[in-house]
Design a protein around this motif. Structure first.
Motif, PDB file in Angstrom:
ATOM      1  N   ARG A   1       0.841  -1.184   0.000  1.00  0.00           N
ATOM      2  CA  ARG A   1       0.000   0.000   0.000  1.00  0.00           C
ATOM      3  C   ARG A   1       0.888   1.249   0.000  1.00  0.00           C
ATOM      4  O   ARG A   1       2.064   1.190   0.356  1.00  0.00           O
ATOM      5  CB  ARG A   1      -0.936  -0.006   1.214  1.00  0.00           C
ATOM      6  N   TRP A   2       0.289   2.397  -0.341  1.00  0.00           N
ATOM      7  CA  TRP A   2       1.122   3.598  -0.456  1.00  0.00           C
ATOM      8  C   TRP A   2       1.760   3.972   0.876  1.00  0.00           C
ATOM      9  O   TRP A   2       2.858   4.544   0.909  1.00  0.00           O
ATOM     10  CB  TRP A   2       0.347   4.755  -1.059  1.00  0.00           C
TER      11      TRP A   2
ATOM     12  N   ALA B   1      -4.042   1.894  -8.180  1.00  0.00           N
ATOM     13  CA  ALA B   1      -4.966   2.545  -7.244  1.00  0.00           C
ATOM     14  C   ALA B   1      -4.212   3.180  -6.090  1.00  0.00           C
ATOM     15  O   ALA B   1      -4.579   4.266  -5.618  1.00  0.00           O
ATOM     16  CB  ALA B   1      -5.979   1.525  -6.721  1.00  0.00           C
ATOM     17  N   GLU B   2      -3.161   2.519  -5.621  1.00  0.00           N
ATOM     18  CA  GLU B   2      -2.338   3.091  -4.552  1.00  0.00           C
ATOM     19  C   GLU B   2      -1.650   4.362  -5.025  1.00  0.00           C
ATOM     20  O   GLU B   2      -1.582   5.360  -4.290  1.00  0.00           O
ATOM     21  CB  GLU B   2      -1.306   2.062  -4.073  1.00  0.00           C
TER      22      GLU B   2
ATOM     23  N   ARG C   1      -2.700   6.361  -7.431  1.00  0.00           N
ATOM     24  CA  ARG C   1      -3.754   7.375  -7.559  1.00  0.00           C
ATOM     25  C   ARG C   1      -4.083   8.001  -6.213  1.00  0.00           C
ATOM     26  O   ARG C   1      -4.179   9.228  -6.087  1.00  0.00           O
ATOM     27  CB  ARG C   1      -4.999   6.729  -8.151  1.00  0.00           C
ATOM     28  N   ASP C   2      -4.248   7.162  -5.182  1.00  0.00           N
ATOM     29  CA  ASP C   2      -4.603   7.673  -3.857  1.00  0.00           C
ATOM     30  C   ASP C   2      -3.479   8.506  -3.258  1.00  0.00           C
ATOM     31  O   ASP C   2      -3.721   9.518  -2.586  1.00  0.00           O
ATOM     32  CB  ASP C   2      -4.956   6.516  -2.927  1.00  0.00           C
TER      33      ASP C   2
ATOM     34  N   ALA D   1      -3.476  11.980  -4.642  1.00  0.00           N
ATOM     35  CA  ALA D   1      -4.500  12.812  -4.003  1.00  0.00           C
ATOM     36  C   ALA D   1      -4.020  13.330  -2.651  1.00  0.00           C
ATOM     37  O   ALA D   1      -4.263  14.491  -2.293  1.00  0.00           O
ATOM     38  CB  ALA D   1      -5.793  12.014  -3.835  1.00  0.00           C
TER      39      ALA D   1
END
Length: 259
Positions: A68-69, A174-175, A177-178, A181
């Motif tokens: 995860r990020w 997706a990680e 992208r998040d 943000a």
């Protein structure tokens, strides 16, 4: 989680030097190898340099699936802790994903660590406009992996020996992208000097990334460098020596020890 051996040549690196440290952070699906030449250049000028490996990278794409990020950000914090013991001040220098992480780290940890500045190389602020971006997680169940897009290298030697994954988990996008943000939301919290460098030919970051960062880093003193003949991985491209000189000048200008 079963992890695989590192790709030969893609290992982290450390070059001891003076009490000014530089933490080098590679890009998405990349490895410490893409930061090594820049690290060697800065080390030759006397700086202490650490090139870290982000979780799930430099081994096999399967190792990214559960990352995860926050794991990537924790890798940066580990690097800061290491350099805190080897130097008295630290500059964060990241490429693409590494630039995103460096800016988030500066926003969150200035004061907790001796961060003197950020060197942002080819920072990407948004994924390309595509309806599928909003549905990456559910779509990843149908398409677990994405093929790596062709690079935009202008340096044939760099293109030939570049080490990165030929494909990556869709879930990892997706990680990314998040995390973008999170970075966009925290740019105003960055107060240390920031060096923004990008090529006008960058097919990944796009022409609006550097201006966006410049506008939203409202509380950070800034230095800008536009390159004209490079692709996305600017620290391995034809204008890299110009970039290295400018990055070192930035470090000297904002160092409490060598300035």
């Amino acid at each position: 989680m079963a992890l695989h051996p590192l790709i030969p040549g893609a290992e982290p690196f450390f070059y001891p030097g003076n009490r000014t440290g530089v933490l080098l952070v590679h890009g998405f699906t990349g490895t410490p190898f893409e930061m090594r030449e820049m690290g060697q250049n800065l080390a030759a000028r006397g700086l202490t340099v650490l090139g870290i490996r982000l979780a799930g990278h430099a081994s096999t794409p399967a190792d990214m699936r559960s990352v995860r990020w926050g794991d990537w950000l924790a890798n940066v914090e580990d690097g800061l802790n290491y350099l805190k013991n080897a130097s008295d001040e630290v500059f964060l220098a990241g490429l693409s994903l590494g630039a995103i992480l460096s800016l988030v780290a500066a926003a969150r940890w200035d004061g907790l660590y001796p961060i003197r500045g950020v060197i942002s190389l080819s920072c990407v602020v948004n994924l390309p406009s595509d309806w599928r971006v909003s549905f990456i997680r559910p779509l990843s169940l149908l398409q677990p992996y994405q093929q790596q897009a062709p690079g935009d290298f202008r340096n044939a030697d760099a293109a030939a020996n570049h080490i990165c994954y030929p494909r990556y988990p869709t879930r990892s996008l997706a990680e990314l992208r998040d995390l973008m943000a999170v970075m966009r939301a925290e740019l105003e919290r960055v107060r240390v000097p920031v060096f923004l460098a990008q090529s006008r030919l960058d097919a990944i970051a796009g022409p609006r990334s550097l201006p966006y960062l410049a506008e939203h880093l409202k509380n950070a003193p800034q230095t800008h460098l536009w390159l004209e003949r490079s692709g996305h991985v600017i620290n391995r491209e034809p204008e890299r020596e110009q970039l290295f000189d400018a990055a070192y000048t930035f470090i000297r200008a904002h160092s409490a020890l060598t300035g």
